[in-house]
Write a protein that holds these residues in place. Structure first.
Motif, mmCIF file in Angstrom:
data_model
loop_
_atom_site.group_PDB
_atom_site.id
_atom_site.type_symbol
_atom_site.label_atom_id
_atom_site.label_comp_id
_atom_site.label_asym_id
_atom_site.label_seq_id
_atom_site.Cartn_x
_atom_site.Cartn_y
_atom_site.Cartn_z
ATOM 1 N N VAL A 143 -2.715 -11.038 3.680
ATOM 2 C CA VAL A 143 -2.860 -9.627 3.327
ATOM 3 C C VAL A 143 -3.677 -8.897 4.383
ATOM 4 O O VAL A 143 -3.279 -7.846 4.905
ATOM 5 N N VAL A 144 -4.824 -9.458 4.716
ATOM 6 C CA VAL A 144 -5.724 -8.812 5.674
ATOM 7 C C VAL A 144 -5.074 -8.716 7.050
ATOM 8 O O VAL A 144 -5.126 -7.677 7.725
ATOM 9 N N LEU A 169 -11.828 -3.328 5.927
ATOM 10 C CA LEU A 169 -12.834 -3.223 4.865
ATOM 11 C C LEU A 169 -12.783 -4.431 3.939
ATOM 12 O O LEU A 169 -13.827 -4.998 3.580
ATOM 13 N N VAL A 170 -11.573 -4.835 3.543
ATOM 14 C CA VAL A 170 -11.440 -5.990 2.659
ATOM 15 C C VAL A 170 -11.958 -7.241 3.354
ATOM 16 O O VAL A 170 -12.674 -8.060 2.750
ATOM 17 N N ALA A 171 -11.609 -7.415 4.635
ATOM 18 C CA ALA A 171 -12.076 -8.597 5.373
ATOM 19 C C ALA A 171 -13.598 -8.623 5.438
ATOM 20 O O ALA A 171 -14.224 -9.671 5.214
ATOM 21 N N ALA A 172 -14.211 -7.482 5.731
ATOM 22 C CA ALA A 172 -15.670 -7.428 5.827
ATOM 23 C C ALA A 172 -16.324 -7.691 4.474
ATOM 24 O O ALA A 172 -17.313 -8.437 4.371
ATOM 25 N N LEU A 173 -15.767 -7.088 3.427
ATOM 26 C CA LEU A 173 -16.337 -7.247 2.091
ATOM 27 C C LEU A 173 -16.259 -8.699 1.627
ATOM 28 O O LEU A 173 -17.238 -9.246 1.096
ATOM 29 N N VAL A 174 -15.109 -9.314 1.838
ATOM 30 C CA VAL A 174 -14.942 -10.708 1.413
ATOM 31 C C VAL A 174 -15.840 -11.630 2.232
ATOM 32 O O VAL A 174 -16.427 -12.579 1.704
ATOM 33 N N VAL A 219 -8.228 -0.300 5.471
ATOM 34 C CA VAL A 219 -8.319 -1.087 4.241
ATOM 35 C C VAL A 219 -8.380 -2.574 4.573
ATOM 36 O O VAL A 219 -9.177 -3.325 3.989
ATOM 37 N N GLY A 220 -7.557 -3.023 5.527
ATOM 38 C CA GLY A 220 -7.588 -4.425 5.919
ATOM 39 C C GLY A 220 -8.939 -4.838 6.468
ATOM 40 O O GLY A 220 -9.479 -5.892 6.112
ATOM 41 N N LEU A 250 0.829 -1.203 0.000
ATOM 42 C CA LEU A 250 0.000 0.000 0.000
ATOM 43 C C LEU A 250 0.866 1.257 0.000
ATOM 44 O O LEU A 250 0.539 2.243 -0.679
ATOM 45 N N PHE A 251 1.947 1.247 0.766
ATOM 46 C CA PHE A 251 2.856 2.396 0.752
ATOM 47 C C PHE A 251 3.349 2.662 -0.671
ATOM 48 O O PHE A 251 3.271 3.775 -1.189
ATOM 49 N N GLN A 252 3.894 1.629 -1.299
ATOM 50 C CA GLN A 252 4.480 1.812 -2.630
ATOM 51 C C GLN A 252 3.420 2.133 -3.673
ATOM 52 O O GLN A 252 3.680 2.905 -4.601
#
Length: 672
Positions: A544-545, A525-530, A522-523, A480-482
């Motif tokens: 990742v999460v 949100l992605v976990a909840a969405l998936v 972001v972590g 995410l940084f890069q």
């Protein structure tokens, strides 16, 4: 001993031994991914996934096969062909050429800088070849306090080692071109005095016998333009720094051996801890100013890749020589400092996109530019790949394509998706990522003396496992940084030029929370969405999460020197350079503990301290530089009205540049 000569055919075969397997691996993986995605038709997001996967896997495959080349090269115990190494009689002969050791600095801690320089100087003197070397500190410092402290530290160093006439200090008042401009200015002023030039960074440290060997290799190989000695990270106390230097010590030699094995005389230059042929560098490596504005225009930030390409275009070779050893640097103390350094490198590497099609460059140089770009662009590509996967899931679900949803549920009981094939592809990808670490570990385990200096076999294996776990969790944070750096550069964000953070210090929780809040969100949100769309995907995205959601405590904990020290006491993440440190490193650490004369206000110090005043005026005569007239006039008015505290930083610098004002003001403030 002479190396075997090599022909273009030999070089071509070595490169084919890396590039062909990498290409075939990428084709096979792309075909398998295409098969998995197209079992029941391919949606637009899935086509995007396939293209992104191909690019990302190609990068993994190239890195993997380069590591294989490094493993084979290391096991063979032979040097890559092409360089002539000195015979024993030549090793004992005096050096016939002169070498300048130059250290460009910019607002650095003078205690650390001059400790490393003194240790390097003394190490060269111990070889008996000091007469062939001169040392230069090339300052671009803009802070008055740093400027004056550097002058005093240089004077003390010369007095301690008798370095008058051999150790020089110069500060530029015009910082045009930053580090590259600093080196160009040196070459224009003093380059004709020297055959070779060793470039150091502010945190560089090099052993004397390494510098002598580099100078001898340059003399024996007249078509070599640059020799790069890969630096090892040393001296870190925080857990993050210890993890970095441990990884560099175990895996770094394999990576360097691989690059040297297949790139041969068309390797790259890393900007420091390298020796350059001065005449060729001066004549052929002048950097262009790119048209347009930053971030893609203006002065080139990552100058090293470009200088290597220009040197190669002129017919000189560029070599990475892992066998040299004796080359050291420092690691950033924590993840945020590491990311800050990465941001500047990212913009510099992305600038190289404009140079890929420049005329006359060797294909290998164009490849280096592309690899440098890919080292940063890979992160947003992986991010887009993950995003495309989630979009494909949303796309299929909201279109009511139940049979397609099943393909994205690899853990569902009734799925048409070939989860065995997906697991195979995932295993291959992870294997190609992790096997280079295994190769590095195997090479280390076969060296009994090295193992003993790294805590023994059990601790070494455990250290590799723990380092791999932590780096896996930190990888999505750096992704995410890069990605932010790449997208920011594309959108026109400019990086500032500042000194790197080198001192070990703990990261405050508040700062970590501020910088990692987006990563954590972001972590989550992605976990909840998936979880809502397809819980089966959580297993695939767990690393990742988890890494993103733990980014704040991970960043804080790994910045702690206490945790790093605890690991050291347990015998974990040990490197040979701390268990049995080389003499030059021990000496540098000893010297760094000395307390230098404090300079809290540069102008006040020069006005009140007679030694600092005389030294500054003497150096001002040789360095030159003029203050802007309006700024100097304002500074003089405040100074002679008796309110020196009202001077701005720019006004203080203006006074320090004007000998007449300093001389006049000295009489007024000497006794205050």
């Amino acid at each position: 001993m002479h190396a075997h000569s090599f022909s273009p055919t030999t070089a071509g075969l070595r490169r084919a031994g890396v590039l062909v397997p990498a290409a075939l691996s990428t084709l096979a993986a792309t075909w398998e991914m295409s098969r998995l995605l197209s079992a029941q038709g391919t949606s637009v997001p899935e086509w995007a996934m396939l293209g992104l996967f191909t690019l990302c896997f190609a990068w993994i495959a190239l890195s993997f096969w380069a590591a294989v080349a490094g493993f084979v090269q290391s096991v063979s115990g032979r040097r890559p062909p092409g360089l002539r190494w000195p015979a024993p009689a030549e090793e004992a002969a005096p050096l016939a050429r002169r070498t300048a050791v130059v250290m460009p600095i910019h607002n650095e801690d003078p205690a650390s800088v001059f400790a490393n320089l003194q240790a390097t100087y003394e190490s060269v003197a111990a070889t008996g070849h000091l007469e062939a070397f001169d040392f230069y500190v090339l300052s671009d410092s803009t802070r008055a306090e740093a400027w004056v402290a550097e002058e005093l530290a240089w004077s003390d160093l010369c007095r301690r080692v008798g370095g008058q006439g051999r150790i020089f200090y110069r500060r530029r008042s015009d910082n045009t071109g930053k580090k590259a401009g600093n080196l160009a200015d040196f070459c224009e002023r003093w380059g004709r005095r020297y055959d070779f030039m060793v470039v150091l960074d502010a945190d560089s440290l090099m052993a004397g016998d390494t510098l002598v060997r580099m100078a001898r290799l340059m003399d024996l190989n007249p078509r070599v333009g640059i020799l790069q000695a890969p630096p090892l990270c040393v001296g870190g106390t925080t857990l993050f720094a210890r993890l970095q230097q441990f990884a560099g010590r175990v895996y770094g030699p394999l990576v360097a051996a691989g690059a040297a094995a297949w790139q041969l005389g068309e390797s790259n230059y890393w900007g420091h801890n390298a020796i350059l042929r001065v005449a060729a560098f001066t004549e052929h490596c002048g950097l262009p100013v790119l048209p347009g504005q930053q971030p893609f225009g203006g002065h080139i930030l990552s100058h090293d890749f470009v200088e290597a390409a220009l040197m190669r275009r002129a017919g000189y070779t560029v070599w990475l020589v892992p066998e040299l050893g004796g080359s050291y640097e420092q690691s950033p103390p924590h993840l945020l400092a590491y990311a800050q350094r990465d941001r500047r490198w990212c913009q510099g590497n992305l600038q190289h996109l404009r140079l890929v099609i420049a005329g006359g460059l060797h294909p290998s140089s164009r490849g280096h530019f592309l690899m440098g770009v890919m080292s940063y662009v890979a992160s947003p590509l992986w991010l887009l790949f993950l995003g495309a996967g989630l979009l494909a899931t949303v796309h299929d679900q909201f279109l009511g394509a139940d049979d397609l949803i099943e393909r994205f549920a690899p853990f569902a009981e009734e799925s048409h998706f070939d989860h065995h094939g997906a697991l195979r592809l995932m295993a291959v990808s992870l294997g190609m990522l992790m096997l280079p670490k295994v190769f590095g570990l195997v090479l280390a385990l076969t060296d009994g003396a090295l193992v003993a200096r790294m805590g023994g076999r059990a601790r070494l294996v455990l250290s590799v496992l723990l380092e791999s776990a932590v780096s896996t969790l930190l990888a999505p944070v750096m992704m995410l940084f890069q990605s932010h750096f790449v997208f920011g550069t594309i959108l026109g964000y400019r990086v500032s030029w500042s000194s790197q953070q080198r001192d070990d210090e703990a990261l405050p929780w508040a700062e970590a929370a501020r910088r990692h809040a987006v990563h954590t969100a972001v972590g989550a949100l992605v976990a909840a969405l998936v979880f809502v769309l397809n819980p089966g995907l959580l297993g695939w995205l767990a690393p990742v999460v988890t890494g993103l959601m733990l980014s704040i405590p991970l960043s804080v904990w790994t910045s702690r020197a206490s945790l790093g020290g605890w690991m050291e006491r347990l015998g974990l993440f040990l490197i040979p350079e701390e268990t049995t440190p080389p003499a030059v490193l021990t000496r540098a650490q000893e010297l760094a503990e000395r307390e230098l004369e404090p300079v809290t206000d540069g102008l006040e110090h020069v006005l009140k301290d007679p030694r600092a005043h005389a030294l500054h005026l003497a150096l001002l005569e040789t360095s030159g530089g003029e203050a802007p007239a309006p700024v100097l006039a304002s500074a003089r008015r405040k100074l002679f009205e008796g309110v020196p505290a009202a001077l701005s930083a720019q006004e203080k610098t203006a006074v320090l540049l004007d000998a007449d004002t300093l001389t006049e003001a000295r009489g007024r403030y000497a006794d205050v």
